[in-house]
Design a protein around this motif. Structure first.
Motif, PDB file in Angstrom:
ATOM      1  N   LYS A  63       0.826  -1.202   0.000  1.00 14.37           N
ATOM      2  CA  LYS A  63       0.000   0.000   0.000  1.00 14.37           C
ATOM      3  C   LYS A  63       0.865   1.260   0.000  1.00 14.37           C
ATOM      4  N   LEU A  64       1.963   1.210   0.750  1.00 19.42           N
ATOM      5  CA  LEU A  64       2.846   2.382   0.850  1.00 19.42           C
ATOM      6  C   LEU A  64       3.874   2.418  -0.291  1.00 19.42           C
ATOM      7  N   GLU A  65       3.757   1.481  -1.205  1.00 16.55           N
ATOM      8  CA  GLU A  65       4.704   1.396  -2.340  1.00 16.55           C
ATOM      9  C   GLU A  65       6.161   1.388  -1.865  1.00 16.55           C
ATOM     10  N   ILE A  66       6.413   0.504  -0.922  1.00 14.26           N
ATOM     11  CA  ILE A  66       7.752   0.409  -0.336  1.00 14.26           C
ATOM     12  C   ILE A  66       8.675  -0.409  -1.233  1.00 14.26           C
ATOM     13  N   ASP A  67       9.829   0.150  -1.505  1.00 15.18           N
ATOM     14  CA  ASP A  67      10.876  -0.559  -2.251  1.00 15.18           C
ATOM     15  C   ASP A  67      11.890  -1.170  -1.289  1.00 15.18           C
ATOM     16  N   SER A  68      12.227  -0.413  -0.244  1.00 12.21           N
ATOM     17  CA  SER A  68      13.279  -0.844   0.673  1.00 12.21           C
ATOM     18  C   SER A  68      12.822  -0.687   2.122  1.00 12.21           C
ATOM     19  N   PHE A  69      13.082  -1.698   2.887  1.00 15.33           N
ATOM     20  CA  PHE A  69      12.674  -1.771   4.292  1.00 15.33           C
ATOM     21  C   PHE A  69      13.964  -1.847   5.114  1.00 15.33           C
ATOM     22  N   ILE A  70      14.193  -0.810   5.923  1.00 17.14           N
ATOM     23  CA  ILE A  70      15.442  -0.738   6.697  1.00 17.14           C
ATOM     24  C   ILE A  70      15.085  -0.842   8.175  1.00 17.14           C
ATOM     25  N   TYR A  71      15.757  -1.738   8.880  1.00 11.81           N
ATOM     26  CA  TYR A  71      15.442  -1.936  10.300  1.00 11.81           C
ATOM     27  C   TYR A  71      16.721  -1.757  11.110  1.00 11.81           C
ATOM     28  N   ILE A  72      16.659  -0.829  12.057  1.00  9.75           N
ATOM     29  CA  ILE A  72      17.836  -0.518  12.877  1.00  9.75           C
ATOM     30  C   ILE A  72      17.656  -1.197  14.227  1.00  9.75           C
ATOM     31  N   ILE A  86      11.077 -13.536  -0.707  1.00  9.55           N
ATOM     32  CA  ILE A  86      11.614 -14.378  -1.788  1.00  9.55           C
ATOM     33  C   ILE A  86      10.643 -15.505  -2.115  1.00  9.55           C
ATOM     34  N   VAL A  87      10.164 -16.175  -1.058  1.00  5.21           N
ATOM     35  CA  VAL A  87       9.245 -17.300  -1.255  1.00  5.21           C
ATOM     36  C   VAL A  87       7.965 -16.848  -1.955  1.00  5.21           C
ATOM     37  N   LYS A  88       7.464 -15.677  -1.560  1.00  8.20           N
ATOM     38  CA  LYS A  88       6.184 -15.212  -2.101  1.00  8.20           C
ATOM     39  C   LYS A  88       6.320 -14.318  -3.328  1.00  8.20           C
ATOM     40  N   GLY A  89       7.564 -14.062  -3.734  1.00  8.89           N
ATOM     41  CA  GLY A  89       7.756 -13.244  -4.930  1.00  8.89           C
ATOM     42  C   GLY A  89       7.525 -11.758  -4.734  1.00  8.89           C
ATOM     43  N   HIS A  90       7.604 -11.269  -3.464  1.00 10.96           N
ATOM     44  CA  HIS A  90       7.526  -9.826  -3.235  1.00 10.96           C
ATOM     45  C   HIS A  90       8.856  -9.188  -3.626  1.00 10.96           C
ATOM     46  N   LYS A  91       8.768  -7.956  -4.099  1.00  8.08           N
ATOM     47  CA  LYS A  91       9.981  -7.324  -4.649  1.00  8.08           C
ATOM     48  C   LYS A  91      10.753  -6.476  -3.626  1.00  8.08           C
ATOM     49  N   GLN A  92      10.159  -6.253  -2.461  1.00  8.73           N
ATOM     50  CA  GLN A  92      10.842  -5.378  -1.501  1.00  8.73           C
ATOM     51  C   GLN A  92      12.188  -5.964  -1.053  1.00  8.73           C
ATOM     52  N   LYS A  93      13.072  -5.062  -0.717  1.00  7.97           N
ATOM     53  CA  LYS A  93      14.367  -5.489  -0.172  1.00  7.97           C
ATOM     54  C   LYS A  93      14.444  -5.134   1.319  1.00  7.97           C
ATOM     55  N   PHE A  94      15.103  -5.992   2.064  1.00 12.17           N
ATOM     56  CA  PHE A  94      15.137  -5.863   3.523  1.00 12.17           C
ATOM     57  C   PHE A  94      16.583  -5.790   3.990  1.00 12.17           C
ATOM     58  N   LEU A  95      16.894  -4.695   4.640  1.00 13.39           N
ATOM     59  CA  LEU A  95      18.270  -4.478   5.086  1.00 13.39           C
ATOM     60  C   LEU A  95      18.305  -4.136   6.573  1.00 13.39           C
ATOM     61  N   GLY A  96      19.285  -4.662   7.268  1.00  8.57           N
ATOM     62  CA  GLY A  96      19.432  -4.386   8.696  1.00  8.57           C
ATOM     63  C   GLY A  96      20.580  -3.425   8.968  1.00  8.57           C
ATOM     64  N   VAL A  97      20.385  -2.575   9.970  1.00 11.45           N
ATOM     65  CA  VAL A  97      21.432  -1.651  10.426  1.00 11.45           C
ATOM     66  C   VAL A  97      21.691  -1.969  11.893  1.00 11.45           C
ATOM     67  N   PRO A  98      22.941  -2.292  12.252  1.00 10.91           N
ATOM     68  CA  PRO A  98      23.192  -2.724  13.627  1.00 10.91           C
ATOM     69  C   PRO A  98      23.138  -1.561  14.619  1.00 10.91           C
ATOM     70  N   LYS A  99      22.729  -1.866  15.812  1.00 15.21           N
ATOM     71  CA  LYS A  99      22.817  -0.929  16.944  1.00 15.21           C
ATOM     72  C   LYS A  99      22.731  -1.760  18.200  1.00 15.21           C
ATOM     73  N   THR A 100      23.504  -1.418  19.161  1.00 15.56           N
ATOM     74  CA  THR A 100      23.336  -1.856  20.546  1.00 15.56           C
ATOM     75  C   THR A 100      24.525  -1.352  21.351  1.00 15.56           C
ATOM     76  N   ILE A 101      24.227  -0.774  22.497  1.00 21.21           N
ATOM     77  CA  ILE A 101      25.335  -0.340  23.358  1.00 21.21           C
ATOM     78  C   ILE A 101      26.145  -1.545  23.827  1.00 21.21           C
ATOM     79  N   ASP A 102      25.534  -2.729  23.844  1.00 27.70           N
ATOM     80  CA  ASP A 102      26.193  -3.904  24.418  1.00 27.70           C
ATOM     81  C   ASP A 102      27.330  -4.448  23.563  1.00 27.70           C
ATOM     82  N   ASN A 103      27.356  -4.070  22.265  1.00 27.94           N
ATOM     83  CA  ASN A 103      28.433  -4.499  21.364  1.00 27.94           C
ATOM     84  C   ASN A 103      28.501  -6.022  21.231  1.00 27.94           C
ATOM     85  N   ASP A 104      27.375  -6.691  21.339  1.00 25.65           N
ATOM     86  CA  ASP A 104      27.404  -8.164  21.353  1.00 25.65           C
ATOM     87  C   ASP A 104      26.941  -8.786  20.030  1.00 25.65           C
TER      88      ASP A 104
END
Lengths: 416, 416
Positions: B104-113, B130-148
């Motif tokens: 609905k939001l016409e999302i191309d890229s999904f970024i999660y921090i 991938i399994v369902k053939g959706h075209k969005q791309k999913f990328l992670g951005v690291p964060k945590t004070i714990d450094n683990d």
């Protein structure tokens, strides 16, 4: 008499602050500029002086950069003490011993930076000097984060602690807001000030254009009612999911018991058989968690609030420097048995100047937050309170950073 | 298809840090510069997204000054959540619901921090796409004070928390030294990191030219022995009067019990019948006080260490910004199911760059302090540890001060 030196000795006493060393810097710089021969620093105040523990400040400060570092160094550069001189009639020997050392060091002016007990020391030493015909002059410089000294508009050290508390409160409120979605969380912050609520009230300064500030503020001047408190928190939870509460470490019930004593209501003995007492905020967070069933946490600003010179107020550092210098000026002009105070000349624009009061009028009075500066319910401070504190947290003194950390000037006894 | 928009959506998850908003700023700025049409922010991560809680970031950021404020704002600007997606086969409806909203939001890229759980979210969503053939791309951005987090040299958020801890430790040590004349005092500082000792070890950075640093450091990776601890403290008291000790909140006995659980060894019920548990530092301070008979105190850095953006590291803020931008770049270049990591290119001079790893290799591994970076006795970190952390606390990002306090950028839902 031509060869007689004119020396200054300066000491620090009581609980440290972020800016007590700025007063020391002010004493040193002014004394040098006025042509005093030497500035000695007593190590650990009068207690160290009695052991002949002192240092020639010129062995410690070599440049204007050192002065700047000293202004940014928390805690007492010379070391502090909590030592109360006996009444003169109780132990004259101690007084004779002090004056023997002062004579040996050819001291002209004795400057003591501290709180109520230190002003009591100035009073006793100046009285003794007058009675015995000693020529030294004794001047007090105020300091205390608690802001509970009478006659001065405020005390050096208070503004910086207030600024740290307000800034940290803003950060804690942001942290809490980020975490509360479809769930409630209560944060209880514990702030210093056993009897006076000046610092706890300063949490209200976190209320700014982009921050709603703490929800409730409890000062030690007002009896704390656990039932009212619980009811108020429950009422707030109807409207919002993150509640942030500031409490003084010294809040007491109407019967005089400290709130933190309630944690000892049970049989508080640890695995090794030791009795343990909790802090006020930790106790109240546990209490609210158990009563309400939501997530709670406590934050104690502890020692950090009086030593965080990296967040010092420029107004505070400069006033601390000013009163240090003003004490030397007063001694140089012949004053004796006085404390320098800060007079507020104007609120807006803020202006202040140093004044002089007789220590006999000052010693051992405790200045509390007036009742009319707290709201009727006793759970927040008023606009008058905020208007009083706001000018004192203004401006910054950027830390001098070395390898990513604030640099301090520290005593080097090898150079003594 | 010509009218199809290319939008980005970004969310924040897990415990907040001082610089998680700098990553958000990096995502926003890079997305705009790369010609994406809109940048949406999910409010409170995936949990809020499922309730269609999101905001168009252009209603919140109006200038480069707003970007600078965002980089200096602690906690999660968009709100965080602690929400773990179910396994795909357990609840496909949730996944279909998410993709319905993304379409609905016409999302191309999904970024999660976020931390480990957030990378798990990226893994599941990219697998499902991938399994369902959706075209969005999913990328992670690291964060945590714990450094683990595994595979990344370090995580954004760690450097600033380490800097705050090291700076505050210097201030606490100064405070303690000023107070100990002819009497002993032990200060126990409690630092975050339930399983990983990276932050606790960072207290060692307080050891600088003019500060001897903490005396003992106890990480959660090493079993804590109460008798050894007591013996070591007594030994140190033979040589010096102020002892400062850093302990992780998560230190455990060899039998697996947390040290803070020892405070519950007795019958810990308060005046209202609630069970109460103490913090680790408060407990150990009470224990040492009872065993040794000297003054002790505890300092908990608590929430302050992860929200003190006023003491953030420049390296950390800039790397957080970089990995946010790098995630958008990676998505723009067609990557999917990856996390951006920080690769250390050089120690001295310190250089780092963003790398890309498959989230399937990353998720749910916990990186602990290696045994060889702790000394043999298990009570201090080694030079290797210090050399690793030191570059990460360098440089400052001066807060933007308004009326004496750091200004933050906060969500304004009236502008949504």
């Amino acid at each position: 008499m031509a060869s007689k030196k004119r020396n200054v000795i300066v000491g620090q006493s009581g609980g440290p602050t972020s800016v007590i060393n700025s007063s020391l810097a002010g004493v040193y710089k002014n004394a040098i500029e006025r042509g005093f021969d030497k500035v000695y620093g007593m190590l650990h105040g009068v207690q160290g002086l009695l052991d002949e523990q002192y240092v020639d400040m010129s062995t410690q400060i070599h440049s204007d950069l050192d002065i700047e570092l000293l202004k940014r160094t928390p805690s007492a550069f010379l070391g502090s003490c909590r030592y109360k001189l006996p009444e003169i009639h109780e132990n004259m020997e101690i007084y004779d011993r002090i004056f023997e050392i002062l004579d040996k060091l050819e001291i002209d002016s004795f400057i003591y930076i501290g709180g109520n007990d230190s002003m009591d020391t100035i009073r006793k030493l100046s009285d003794y000097a007058i009675v015995k015909g000693h020529k030294q002059k004794f001047l007090g410089v105020p300091k205390t984060i608690d802001n509970d000294l009478a006659l001065t508009d405020h005390t050096p050290g208070f503004g910086s602690a207030a600024k740290y508390i307000a800034a940290s409160t803003k950060e804690v409120i942001r942290d809490a807001l980020g975490l509360t979605y479809k769930k409630e969380m209560i944060t209880v912050m514990e702030i210093m000030g056993r009897n006076a609520g000046w610092l706890t009230g300063a949490a209200a300064l976190a209320k700014t254009e982009e921050c709603e500030g703490p929800d409730l503020i409890y000062l030690p001047e007002i009896a704390f009612d656990v039932d009212d408190f619980l009811a108020k928190v429950k009422e707030l939870l109807q409207k919002k999911s993150s509640i942030v509460i500031a409490v003084s470490e010294g809040i007491k019930l109407a019967d005089g018991r400290y709130v933190c004593e309630l944690s000892g209501g049970g049989d508080y003995v640890d695995a090794f058989g030791h009795k343990q007492l909790q802090g006020t905020a930790a106790y109240l967070a546990g209490f609210l968690g158990a009563e309400i069933g939501c997530k709670t946490r406590s934050v104690e600003f502890s020692t950090l609030q009086r030593s965080a010179s990296h967040m010092a107020s420029r107004v505070d550092i400069e006033e601390a420097f000013m009163v240090g210098g003003a004490a030397v000026k007063a001694a140089d002009e012949g004053y004796n048995g006085n404390m320098v105070v800060i007079d507020r000349v104007s609120d807006d624009p803020y202006m202040s100047s140093a004044g002089i009061y007789d220590v006999h009028r000052i010693a051992n009075e405790e200045k509390l937050v007036p009742r009319e500066w707290v709201n009727k319910e006793g759970n927040y401070v008023t606009k008058d309170f905020i208007d009083y504190v706001k000018p004192l947290i203004q401006g910054d003194y950027q830390p001098i950073m070395v390898n990513g950390l604030p640099r301090h000037l520290v005593l080097d006894m090898k150079k003594k």
